[in-house]
Design a protein around this motif. Structure first.
Motif, PDB file in Angstrom:
ATOM      1  N   ARG A 203      67.277  72.319  29.481  1.00 26.57           N
ATOM      2  CA  ARG A 203      68.135  73.144  28.631  1.00 26.57           C
ATOM      3  C   ARG A 203      68.965  72.217  27.747  1.00 26.57           C
ATOM      4  N   ASN A 213      74.195  75.815  29.401  1.00 20.12           N
ATOM      5  CA  ASN A 213      73.879  77.153  29.919  1.00 20.12           C
ATOM      6  C   ASN A 213      73.278  78.049  28.820  1.00 20.12           C
ATOM      7  N   ASP A 248      70.213  72.723  39.417  1.00 24.67           N
ATOM      8  CA  ASP A 248      70.574  72.131  38.125  1.00 24.67           C
ATOM      9  C   ASP A 248      70.889  70.655  38.292  1.00 24.67           C
ATOM     10  N   GLU A 260      74.550  71.690  40.584  1.00 25.33           N
ATOM     11  CA  GLU A 260      74.736  72.867  41.428  1.00 25.33           C
ATOM     12  C   GLU A 260      73.404  73.455  41.829  1.00 25.33           C
TER      13      GLU A 260
END
Ligand SMILES: Nc1ncnc2c1ncn2[C@@H]1O[C@H](COP(=O)(O)OP(=O)(O)O)[C@@H](O)[C@H]1O
Ligand SMILES: [Mg+2]
Length: 400
Positions: A203, A213, A248, A260
């Protein structure tokens, strides 16, 4: 199988995909609203009511618990566990993942690399903590944020101190974390099912945003992960107690750095980026595991009076080093070796012929009295008690 998907949002992409995947495979499936359960604690057996009626029998439950209903959602999942209904993610696992501090505390015990992080309360400890993680710019995180909300990049120490003070004055607890610059607003989401990474994407944050995000506008692309990234992702999920997880990681100079582990990872981003049928893989996995409802090992094993699960760390000088498990005399002393951890490998049910090495860790189940003698003196030493010791025998003797 008969599957219940716990979700507050029957219409959203993830829920729809899971439901369709289950139906396509010939399973019976219902989407149930997590908040419409009543936990019935009045009967001798654990039970659940749904919309005022006794819940019918299910083989498996797939919890999709949003952050805003964590407390109630965990209680419902825990009740399914008590009813021996299989769930890939246990209440304990979900609870571990929801609290960023708790997650880091658990993972750091197991050699999982994470950005250096400090948790402080007193104002006087803020500056030293910022220095400890490497100085400004520094990342400040609320313990229970999601979707990038509650993650702040403080460019200098003054701003960092002000932000932390403001948050703490509203009774919010925060983490101070090293800013991993080299990841340049990118991160890796590895989708773990069971013991493997089934899909992964990178990402990228937009513009000068550092949070990648998708809810912050981040873009995605599929990525083929190196073996070390895959291994770290799977291990992190396992340690947290999650069989379906979105892990992540930042791409730091030293390699994968876990930020996380998400217990209800969204499907839209990853399926769109990779074109893979993740929903189907989740359903297939759950169906293959239905016969093994997760048990709380601690809850089951430690109710035998006088018996404990303990980890024996074979430090230099231990008489067990160089012996085989068979010849170690452990079995004769009523101690069973459940797993052997050597470096980062875990050997389940190690064979009797295996030779023990220095620094091995043996997870054992056995008599407390016998195991205590295997723990080196240094770790056993305690301050002299100032109160009267308890009598040797348990207050209520149970027959052995
Ligand atoms: N220590 C860090 N260094 C660099 N970027 C970070 C760091 N921590 C978080 N980020 C960025 O911020 C995003 C959100 O952080 P995360 O801890 O995953 O919180 P959330 O639960 O809100 O998603 C991450 O996906 C990443 O892009
Ligand atoms: Mg995140």
């Amino acid at each position: 199988m008969k599957l219940a998907i716990l979700s507050r949002a029957p219409g959203i992409y993830s829920t729809q995909r899971l439901k369709t995947a289950a139906l396509d495979r010939g399973h019976e499936v219902k989407v149930l609203d997590t908040l419409r359960f009543a936990i019935d604690l009045s009967r001798p057996q654990p039970d659940l009511m749904y919309r005022g009626k006794l819940l019918s029998e299910y083989d498996a439950v797939l919890p999709r618990i949003g952050a805003s209903i964590t407390f109630y959602g965990l209680a419902v999942v825990r009740q399914f566990e008590q009813m021996d209904v299989y769930t890939p993610n246990t209440a304990a696992g979900i609870a571990n993942s929801r609290d960023k501090l708790r997650a880091i505390q658990i993972l750091s015990r197991h050699d999982i690399r994470m950005p250096p992080t400090m948790f402080v309360r007193d104002k006087a400890d803020v500056l030293p903590a910022i220095e400890e993680v490497g100085g400004a710019p520094v990342v400040i995180k609320l313990l229970e944020g999601t979707q990038g909300i509650g993650v702040i990049l403080a460019p200098d120490t003054k701003v960092a101190e002000a932000v932390i003070e403001t948050l703490q004055s509203t009774r919010q607890n925060v983490l101070i974390q090293r800013f991993v610059k080299e990841s340049k607003g990118r991160d890796i989401r590895a989708f773990v099912i069971g013991d493997r990474v089934v899909a992964a994407m990178r990402r990228k944050a937009v513009g000068d945003e550092f949070r990648s995000n998708v809810h912050r506008g981040g873009t995605t692309e599929p990525v083929e992960l190196d073996e070390d990234y895959q291994r770290v992702a799977v291990r992190a999920a396992q340690i947290m107690g999650l069989r379906v997880a979105g892990v992540d990681m930042l791409e730091s100079d030293e390699g994968p750095s876990v930020m996380e582990v998400n217990s209800s990872p969204g499907l839209e981003g990853i399926e769109t980026a990779t074109g893979l049928d993740i929903a189907g893989a989740i359903i297939d996995y759950v169906a293959s595991q239905v016969a093994f409802p997760e048990l709380d090992v601690r809850e089951r094993l430690t109710v035998s009076t006088g018996y404990r699960v303990a980890e024996l760390h074979l430090r230099e000088g231990s008489t067990l080093i160089g012996q085989t498990i068979e010849d170690s005399g452990l079995r004769e002393r009523d101690i069973t070796v459940l797993t052997l951890t050597r470096g980062i490998t875990v050997i389940p049910n190690p064979k009797g012929t295996r030779v023990l090495e220095a620094e091995d860790r043996l997870l054992c189940f056995g008599k407390m009295d016998t195991m205590i003698h295997l723990v080196p003196e240094r770790r056993r030493r305690r301050a002299r008690p100032e109160v009267q010791p308890l009598p040797d025998h348990p207050l209520q003797e149970t027959p052995s």
